[in-house]
Scaffold this motif. Structure first.
Motif, PDB file in Angstrom:
ATOM      1  N   ASN A 145      22.872  41.309  27.114  1.00 21.05           N
ATOM      2  CA  ASN A 145      24.486  41.197  27.307  1.00 21.05           C
ATOM      3  C   ASN A 145      24.842  40.390  26.120  1.00 21.05           C
ATOM      4  O   ASN A 145      25.772  40.435  25.447  1.00 21.05           O
TER       5      ASN A 145
ATOM      6  N   SER B  98      24.340  41.580  22.704  1.00 18.95           N
ATOM      7  CA  SER B  98      25.428  42.453  22.171  1.00 18.95           C
ATOM      8  C   SER B  98      26.968  41.680  21.874  1.00 18.95           C
ATOM      9  O   SER B  98      27.586  42.373  20.897  1.00 18.95           O
TER      10      SER B  98
ATOM     11  N   ARG C 148      29.393  46.566  28.021  1.00 16.78           N
ATOM     12  CA  ARG C 148      29.014  45.419  27.504  1.00 16.78           C
ATOM     13  C   ARG C 148      29.962  44.696  26.461  1.00 16.78           C
ATOM     14  O   ARG C 148      30.286  45.555  25.496  1.00 16.78           O
TER      15      ARG C 148
END
Length: 318
Positions: free
Chosen positions: A120, A123, A144
């Motif tokens: 996460n 991202s 995300r």
């Protein structure tokens, strides 16, 4: 004859009894004292960004005194996975008898502490903002957080770099940036919006599909407008043979077929987009570009070759 045979039998029996009477000591298992693996000339520390996110910084410094003008330094993303190999490669280059790259190169990796969800966090930090019309169509995981590339750049520029420069002497004109996949996309984002932050950009398999080539276009536009009085920029752009088709050893993720995997890779057009970017950059003045395709490698297996080429690009090409 019978007497001799009887004597031989007695002798053999006596030898056997002697052997049986020798005490047998079983080998005692040695007690193991576990110790952490120590990496050469490396240390780490944690930092919190102005936006409240936690990071772990890894740093390798070559042995001996720094050059008069300071060490060259290569900053890199995804340090949790890539820093051990990068630091060892830099150390290897610095100790080669035929090495002509000076004292070596500092490696600074930006990663995350164990409590962070790395998937996460990557991202969030390594992707540029998406246009609204692309936000749901491009990303595979819309749940995300993403698009915080600028915040991450500001963290590295205003917090990490000053901390690094307090710990060793850095050559301000030889600061380089390496990234792979999303990390390479972020490196190109920096090149597009802050080109003078680094003098050399080493990018491996950039995820140009993320914003359908918007970042690549921004790079070309920015560098085409570059003032000729500014320092020249070098770019090493790398991809692998099996970017747009599954490698012979590939197995599809759970719940997907190999055909579906191949379709996604073709749609991303990793080689095509990278080749086009390299071609466009090569036409610009004061931009040095090298483009390489790793044979018999895929998006993940190219890492070792990409890091080795990136360090050589930084150390040996002045």
């Amino acid at each position: 004859m019978k007497y001799l045979l009887k004597k031989e039998m007695c002798f053999l029996f006596s030898c056997a009894m002697t052997l049986l009477s020798v005490p047998v000591h079983a080998e005692q298992p040695q007690e193991i004292h576990e110790q952490p693996v120590m990496m050469t000339n490396s240390h780490q520390w944690d930092m919190t960004s102005a936006t409240g996110h936690r990071y772990r910084i890894f740093m390798y410094v070559p042995s001996g005194r720094p050059p008069r003008e300071g060490y060259p330094v290569m900053y890199m993303t995804d340090a949790n996975a890539l820093f051990p190999l990068a630091s060892q490669l830099s150390n290897n280059f610095g100790h080669r008898p035929d090495h002509s790259g000076g004292a070596g190169m500092v490696i600074v990796g930006i990663g995350y502490p164990p409590e962070e969800n790395v998937v996460n966090a990557r991202s969030r930090d390594l992707t540029p903002p998406l246009p609204k019309q692309q936000a749901s169509a491009v990303t595979m995981h819309p749940q995300r957080e993403n698009g915080k590339a600028e915040s991450f750049y500001q963290f590295v520029e205003t917090q990490v770099k000053p901390m690094v420069q307090k710990q060793t002497q850095i050559n301000q004109h030889q600061q380089y940036l390496f990234g792979h996949s999303f990390g390479a996309l972020w490196a190109l984002y920096v090149l597009a919006h802050h080109p003078q932050a680094y003098s050399r950009y080493m990018v491996a398999s950039p995820s140009l599909w993320w914003d359908k080539g918007t970042t690549a276009k921004a790079v070309v536009h920015t560098l085409a407008q570059q003032n000729s009085e500014l320092a020249p920029i070098s770019v090493l752009l790398m991809v692998s043979q099996y970017e747009e088709t599954p490698a012979p050893w590939a197995t599809p993720p759970h719940g997907k077929t190999l055909a579906a995997m191949a379709r996604i890779e073709r749609q991303r057009d990793q080689i095509g987009r990278s080749h086009q970017l390299a071609k466009q950059l090569s036409t610009l003045p004061d931009i040095h570009v090298e483009y390489k395709i790793f044979p018999d490698e895929d998006h993940g297996t190219e890492i070792a070759g990409a890091l080795s080429d990136a360090i050589r690009f930084g150390l040996l090409k002045r």
